[in-house]
Design a protein around this motif. Structure first.
Motif, PDB file in Angstrom:
ATOM      1  N   CYS A 418       0.826  -1.204   0.000  1.00 44.79           N
ATOM      2  CA  CYS A 418       0.000   0.000   0.000  1.00 44.79           C
ATOM      3  C   CYS A 418       0.865   1.261   0.000  1.00 44.79           C
ATOM      4  CB  CYS A 418      -0.893  -0.022   1.233  1.00 44.79           C
ATOM      5  SG  CYS A 418      -2.169   1.224   1.180  1.00 44.79           S
ATOM      6  N   ARG A 419       0.679   2.078  -1.029  1.00 39.74           N
ATOM      7  CA  ARG A 419       1.333   3.395  -1.072  1.00 39.74           C
ATOM      8  C   ARG A 419       0.251   4.459  -0.855  1.00 39.74           C
ATOM      9  NH1 ARG A 419       5.142   0.907   0.378  1.00 39.74           N
ATOM     10  NH2 ARG A 419       6.382  -0.348  -1.068  1.00 39.74           N
ATOM     11  N   PHE A 420       0.688   5.717  -0.853  1.00 39.85           N
ATOM     12  CA  PHE A 420      -0.226   6.786  -0.431  1.00 39.85           C
ATOM     13  C   PHE A 420      -1.504   6.871  -1.290  1.00 39.85           C
ATOM     14  CE2 PHE A 420      -1.341  11.367   0.072  1.00 39.85           C
ATOM     15  CZ  PHE A 420      -1.832  11.238   1.368  1.00 39.85           C
ATOM     16  N   GLU A 421      -1.341   6.740  -2.634  1.00 39.37           N
ATOM     17  CA  GLU A 421      -2.515   6.842  -3.523  1.00 39.37           C
ATOM     18  C   GLU A 421      -3.575   5.802  -3.151  1.00 39.37           C
ATOM     19  OE1 GLU A 421      -3.441   9.005  -5.878  1.00 39.37           O
ATOM     20  OE2 GLU A 421      -1.700  10.169  -5.281  1.00 39.37           O
ATOM     21  N   ALA A 422      -3.085   4.579  -2.896  1.00 36.85           N
ATOM     22  CA  ALA A 422      -4.006   3.489  -2.529  1.00 36.85           C
ATOM     23  C   ALA A 422      -4.593   3.755  -1.144  1.00 36.85           C
ATOM     24  CB  ALA A 422      -3.271   2.161  -2.551  1.00 36.85           C
ATOM     25  N   PHE A 423      -3.760   4.282  -0.230  1.00 30.60           N
ATOM     26  CA  PHE A 423      -4.249   4.572   1.125  1.00 30.60           C
ATOM     27  C   PHE A 423      -5.415   5.563   1.080  1.00 30.60           C
ATOM     28  CE2 PHE A 423      -4.163   7.913   4.332  1.00 30.60           C
ATOM     29  CZ  PHE A 423      -4.651   7.196   5.422  1.00 30.60           C
ATOM     30  N   ILE A 442       1.440   9.706   7.494  1.00 37.92           N
ATOM     31  CA  ILE A 442       1.132   8.366   6.972  1.00 37.92           C
ATOM     32  C   ILE A 442       1.813   8.160   5.612  1.00 37.92           C
ATOM     33  CG2 ILE A 442      -0.767   6.909   6.114  1.00 37.92           C
ATOM     34  CD1 ILE A 442      -2.497   8.112   8.375  1.00 37.92           C
ATOM     35  N   GLU A 443       1.809   9.215   4.780  1.00 36.55           N
ATOM     36  CA  GLU A 443       2.436   9.117   3.460  1.00 36.55           C
ATOM     37  C   GLU A 443       3.908   8.743   3.600  1.00 36.55           C
ATOM     38  OE1 GLU A 443       2.096  12.621   1.023  1.00 36.55           O
ATOM     39  OE2 GLU A 443       2.937  11.594  -0.732  1.00 36.55           O
ATOM     40  N   THR A 444       4.609   9.433   4.531  1.00 36.59           N
ATOM     41  CA  THR A 444       6.039   9.153   4.732  1.00 36.59           C
ATOM     42  C   THR A 444       6.229   7.715   5.208  1.00 36.59           C
ATOM     43  OG1 THR A 444       6.098  11.417   5.532  1.00 36.59           O
ATOM     44  CG2 THR A 444       8.127  10.127   5.797  1.00 36.59           C
ATOM     45  N   LEU A 445       5.438   7.308   6.193  1.00 30.65           N
ATOM     46  CA  LEU A 445       5.601   5.958   6.749  1.00 30.65           C
ATOM     47  C   LEU A 445       5.294   4.876   5.708  1.00 30.65           C
ATOM     48  CD1 LEU A 445       4.104   6.511  10.300  1.00 30.65           C
ATOM     49  CD2 LEU A 445       6.403   5.665   9.811  1.00 30.65           C
ATOM     50  N   LEU A 446       4.274   5.103   4.878  1.00 23.80           N
ATOM     51  CA  LEU A 446       3.929   4.105   3.848  1.00 23.80           C
ATOM     52  C   LEU A 446       5.061   3.943   2.838  1.00 23.80           C
ATOM     53  CD1 LEU A 446       0.160   4.886   3.133  1.00 23.80           C
ATOM     54  CD2 LEU A 446       1.066   2.770   4.087  1.00 23.80           C
ATOM     55  N   GLY A 447       5.793   5.039   2.604  1.00 22.45           N
ATOM     56  CA  GLY A 447       6.939   4.981   1.689  1.00 22.45           C
ATOM     57  C   GLY A 447       8.116   4.222   2.287  1.00 22.45           C
ATOM     58  N   THR A 452       0.586  -4.264   3.459  1.00 23.98           N
ATOM     59  CA  THR A 452      -0.374  -4.596   2.393  1.00 23.98           C
ATOM     60  C   THR A 452      -1.660  -3.771   2.585  1.00 23.98           C
ATOM     61  OG1 THR A 452      -1.401  -6.339   3.697  1.00 23.98           O
ATOM     62  CG2 THR A 452       0.421  -6.993   2.250  1.00 23.98           C
ATOM     63  N   PRO A 453      -2.410  -3.562   1.504  1.00 24.25           N
ATOM     64  CA  PRO A 453      -3.688  -2.858   1.656  1.00 24.25           C
ATOM     65  C   PRO A 453      -4.588  -3.577   2.663  1.00 24.25           C
ATOM     66  CG  PRO A 453      -3.151  -3.073  -0.655  1.00 24.25           C
ATOM     67  CD  PRO A 453      -2.122  -3.865   0.084  1.00 24.25           C
ATOM     68  N   ALA A 454      -4.513  -4.922   2.706  1.00 24.33           N
ATOM     69  CA  ALA A 454      -5.345  -5.677   3.663  1.00 24.33           C
ATOM     70  C   ALA A 454      -5.017  -5.263   5.093  1.00 24.33           C
ATOM     71  CB  ALA A 454      -5.125  -7.176   3.475  1.00 24.33           C
ATOM     72  N   ASP A 455      -3.715  -5.115   5.409  1.00 26.70           N
ATOM     73  CA  ASP A 455      -3.324  -4.729   6.775  1.00 26.70           C
ATOM     74  C   ASP A 455      -3.701  -3.276   7.065  1.00 26.70           C
ATOM     75  OD1 ASP A 455      -2.410  -7.149   7.560  1.00 26.70           O
ATOM     76  OD2 ASP A 455      -0.344  -6.816   6.877  1.00 26.70           O
ATOM     77  N   VAL A 456      -3.534  -2.415   6.062  1.00 27.43           N
ATOM     78  CA  VAL A 456      -3.916  -1.005   6.269  1.00 27.43           C
ATOM     79  C   VAL A 456      -5.404  -0.942   6.578  1.00 27.43           C
ATOM     80  CG1 VAL A 456      -4.139   1.255   5.153  1.00 27.43           C
ATOM     81  CG2 VAL A 456      -2.068  -0.100   4.792  1.00 27.43           C
ATOM     82  N   ALA A 457      -6.190  -1.696   5.793  1.00 32.14           N
ATOM     83  CA  ALA A 457      -7.644  -1.702   6.001  1.00 32.14           C
ATOM     84  C   ALA A 457      -7.982  -2.202   7.404  1.00 32.14           C
ATOM     85  CB  ALA A 457      -8.298  -2.582   4.939  1.00 32.14           C
ATOM     86  N   GLU A 458      -7.309  -3.267   7.826  1.00 32.00           N
ATOM     87  CA  GLU A 458      -7.558  -3.812   9.176  1.00 32.00           C
ATOM     88  C   GLU A 458      -7.281  -2.755  10.233  1.00 32.00           C
ATOM     89  OE1 GLU A 458      -8.559  -6.766  10.607  1.00 32.00           O
ATOM     90  OE2 GLU A 458      -9.311  -7.100   8.575  1.00 32.00           O
ATOM     91  N   LEU A 480       2.323   1.219  11.616  1.00 26.39           N
ATOM     92  CA  LEU A 480       3.360   1.470  10.596  1.00 26.39           C
ATOM     93  C   LEU A 480       4.721   1.680  11.261  1.00 26.39           C
ATOM     94  CD1 LEU A 480       1.385   3.774   8.139  1.00 26.39           C
ATOM     95  CD2 LEU A 480       2.458   1.602   7.537  1.00 26.39           C
ATOM     96  N   GLU A 481       4.710   2.411  12.406  1.00 30.08           N
ATOM     97  CA  GLU A 481       5.982   2.660  13.105  1.00 30.08           C
ATOM     98  C   GLU A 481       6.551   1.340  13.644  1.00 30.08           C
ATOM     99  OE1 GLU A 481       5.579   7.335  14.400  1.00 30.08           O
ATOM    100  OE2 GLU A 481       4.681   5.804  15.685  1.00 30.08           O
ATOM    101  N   GLN A 482       5.655   0.496  14.149  1.00 28.86           N
ATOM    102  CA  GLN A 482       6.082  -0.816  14.644  1.00 28.86           C
ATOM    103  C   GLN A 482       6.687  -1.638  13.506  1.00 28.86           C
ATOM    104  OE1 GLN A 482       5.989  -1.763  17.964  1.00 28.86           O
ATOM    105  NE2 GLN A 482       7.255  -3.429  17.118  1.00 28.86           N
ATOM    106  N   MET A 483       6.027  -1.595  12.360  1.00 26.92           N
ATOM    107  CA  MET A 483       6.511  -2.356  11.200  1.00 26.92           C
ATOM    108  C   MET A 483       7.875  -1.836  10.755  1.00 26.92           C
ATOM    109  SD  MET A 483       4.563  -2.954   7.642  1.00 26.92           S
ATOM    110  CE  MET A 483       4.196  -4.669   7.426  1.00 26.92           C
ATOM    111  N   LYS A 484       8.021  -0.514  10.798  1.00 24.69           N
ATOM    112  CA  LYS A 484       9.295   0.099  10.404  1.00 24.69           C
ATOM    113  C   LYS A 484      10.405  -0.391  11.348  1.00 24.69           C
ATOM    114  CE  LYS A 484      11.283   4.627   9.841  1.00 24.69           C
ATOM    115  NZ  LYS A 484      11.067   6.047  10.063  1.00 24.69           N
TER     116      LYS A 484
END
Ligand SMILES: Nc1ncnc2c1ncn2[C@@H]1O[C@H](COP(=O)(O)OP(=O)(O)OP(=O)(O)O)[C@@H](O)[C@H]1O
Ligand SMILES: [Mg+2]
Length: 501
Positions: A418-423, A442-447, A452-458, A480-484
């Protein structure tokens, strides 16, 4: 008789005809019109004479178009003298470079099927200029049907302008009228009207037909004659191209491709290719491949045949299943890289068999890649009706080249993290948000992460701590910070492993 004398005779005849027409006008003026209308008749008479002069001149240049005779016109004009204005309107219409076709709902006491198709087509002519819509809902349906609600619709086809008008019913019969320039008669009465009626009918069809999802039954069950090869249920997946979270440009490209395919019967005939199209959807789990299949089915109004290859014993069964599919359908094989391998069940069987037996069994039973491809190419090319084929995989690199070559899989669609456009699309779907102060973060973190879009949606649905939109967005930021952090520590560990080797 010499040629000059023939020509002289013809001239004489022409003069006589003209003279007799003029005489007839004078007789009619003197004996019928004057006694009826008194002194003003001179003006009216000269008007008619002028009109007739124009008609006669035009008649000479356009003899085919103006078949009407002078006498008929004269009688007509006289009959309508009290309604001279009305007559003038009709005359103008007569000489107008535009032609009209009327479609009545009932024609010669029979229902006119073209009328309803045209009305459906006009209702679907929606663009950003349209201001009037009407909404309706059929019984048992959740969705509202929004249609254009204009009495006048301007259309364009192959560069030709066409004007439609829905007229007031006369004698209770509804009707609409189309106006076009006479020079476009062939285009309009030829391909355009056929296109309008077919398009209208296909919209009606789509509305009528419920999209279904079919699943193949395990072949041992086929012997019970109550059991069909495929079982189906109504397909009610809500996914659409609007709700798909992916790059809008890519989304448009896929939509245009699908619609061009749907309307491409003539094109496929012309180039001599079977009317089918293959899409290969590849990408990590949870990036929207299955959701895309649902969006495709909803866009096209096509049913889905979801083939579970692992419950088929051999190529013969596969062939039977393929033959039992209908046109206007999407034939799906998910995780094609795993499906074409031998199934778990077969492996268990093999454990108790000798090598020779295994080989024999494999030969007899296996669904082979070449079998699959041959049937898809062969059977479907022979059917002549539109079919879409979709394969999905998480591992593009594992696939056999024969499976993914161009012409078989016409479009390869990559699904990614998932990138910003999809978010932004997910934020609109889940939170009805177009923008927010936290979007930048969020845009910075997604980059910097691969979520995945599924996880963002969750994460957008989780509501712990702070409630509302802010709570959802902050929850996503935390994830996102945890994932980073995890990604970073994994990389560090890899580096240490590499250095200590
Ligand atoms: N691009 C997307 N747009 C909208 N929703 C998505 C998208 N990707 C995933 N989702 C959401 O995540 C869920 C899982 O997605 P989906 O099943 O389509 O992924 P997939 O790519 O098919 O995964 P797999 O490879 O495991 O089959 C869906 O139900 C959907 O709600
Ligand atoms: Mg899937």
């Amino acid at each position: 008789m010499s040629q000059t004398s023939v020509r002289k005779d013809q001239k004489l005849l022409l003069l006589q005809t003209k003279k007799s027409k003029r005489n007839l006008i004078e007789i009619l003026m003197g004996s019928i019109v004057k006694p009826m209308f008194g002194d003003n008749i001179t003006t009216i008479g000269s008007n008619i004479a002028g009109l007739l002069f124009i008609i006669e001149t035009l008649r000479r240049y356009f003899p085919v178009h103006l078949k009407i005779t002078i006498q008929e016109l004269l009688v007509n004009a006289i009959q309508r003298l009290p309604f001279f204005k009305k007559c003038a309107d009709k005359t103008l219409a007569f000489f107008s470079p535009y032609a009209q076709i009327r479609f009545r709902e009932i024609e010669e006491y029979k229902h006119n099927y073209a009328y309803s198709a045209i009305k459906t087509y006009l209702g679907a002519q929606v663009n950003s200029q349209v201001k009037n819509f009407k909404g309706s809902q059929a019984r048992g349906r959740e969705s509202l049907d929004i249609k254009r609600d204009d009495d006048k619709v301007e259309d364009e086809y192959e560069g030709v302008k066409i004007w439609w008008e829905v007229l007031k019913p006369t004698d209770g019969v509804k009707m609409c009228r189309l106006t076009f320039h006479r020079s476009n008669l062939e285009v309009v009465t030829g391909s355009y009207l056929r296109y309008v009626v077919e398009e209208g009918k296909s919209i009606e069809e789509k509305k009528k037909k419920k999209v279904k999802i079919f699943m193949n039954n395990p072949s041992p069950n086929w012997k019970m004659f109550t059991m069909n090869l495929w079982s189906s249920i109504d397909f009610e997946h809500p996914a659409t191209f609007d709700t798909m979270a992916m790059d809008p440009k890519k989304k448009d490209e896929i939509m245009i491709d699908l619609l061009a395919f749907r309307d491409g019967e003539e094109y496929y005939k012309k180039i001599g290719k079977a009317w089918k199209r293959g899409y290969l959807l590849h990408g990590p789990p949870g990036t929207g491949k299955s959701t895309m299949i649902a969006a495709m089915a909803n866009l096209m109004g096509y049913s889905i045949y979801d083939l579970e290859l692992t419950s088929i014993e051999n190529n013969w069964e596969l062939k039977k299943l393929l033959l039992a599919t209908s046109s206007k359908s999407i034939f799906v094989i998910e995780d094609i890289d795993c499906s074409l391998d031998l199934t778990g069940e077969r492996r268990v069987k093999e454990d108790h068999q000798s090598n020779a037996e295994i080989k024999k069994e494999k030969k007899k039973n296996a669904v082979t890649l070449s079998g699959l491809l041959n049937f898809i190419d062969g059977i479907w090319s022979a059917c002549g009706q539109e079919r879409i084929l979709v394969f999905t995989t998480n591992h593009l690199g594992k696939l056999d080249q024969a499976l993914i070559r161009r012409g078989r899989m016409d479009m390869h669609i990559e699904f990614s993290y998932c990138r910003f456009e999809a978010f932004k699309i997910l934020a609109k779907n889940y939170l009805n948000l177009d923008s927010h102060l936290l979007f930048e973060k969020i845009e910075t973190l997604l980059g910097e992460t691969n979520m995945t879009p599924a996880d963002v949606a969750e994460n957008l649905m989780v509501k712990d701590g702070e409630s509302g939109v802010d709570g959802s967005l902050k929850g996503l930021i935390r994830a996102l910070e945890q994932m980073k952090l995890n990604q970073h520590s994994n990389e560090q560990q890899k580096k240490i492993k590499y250095l200590t080797k």
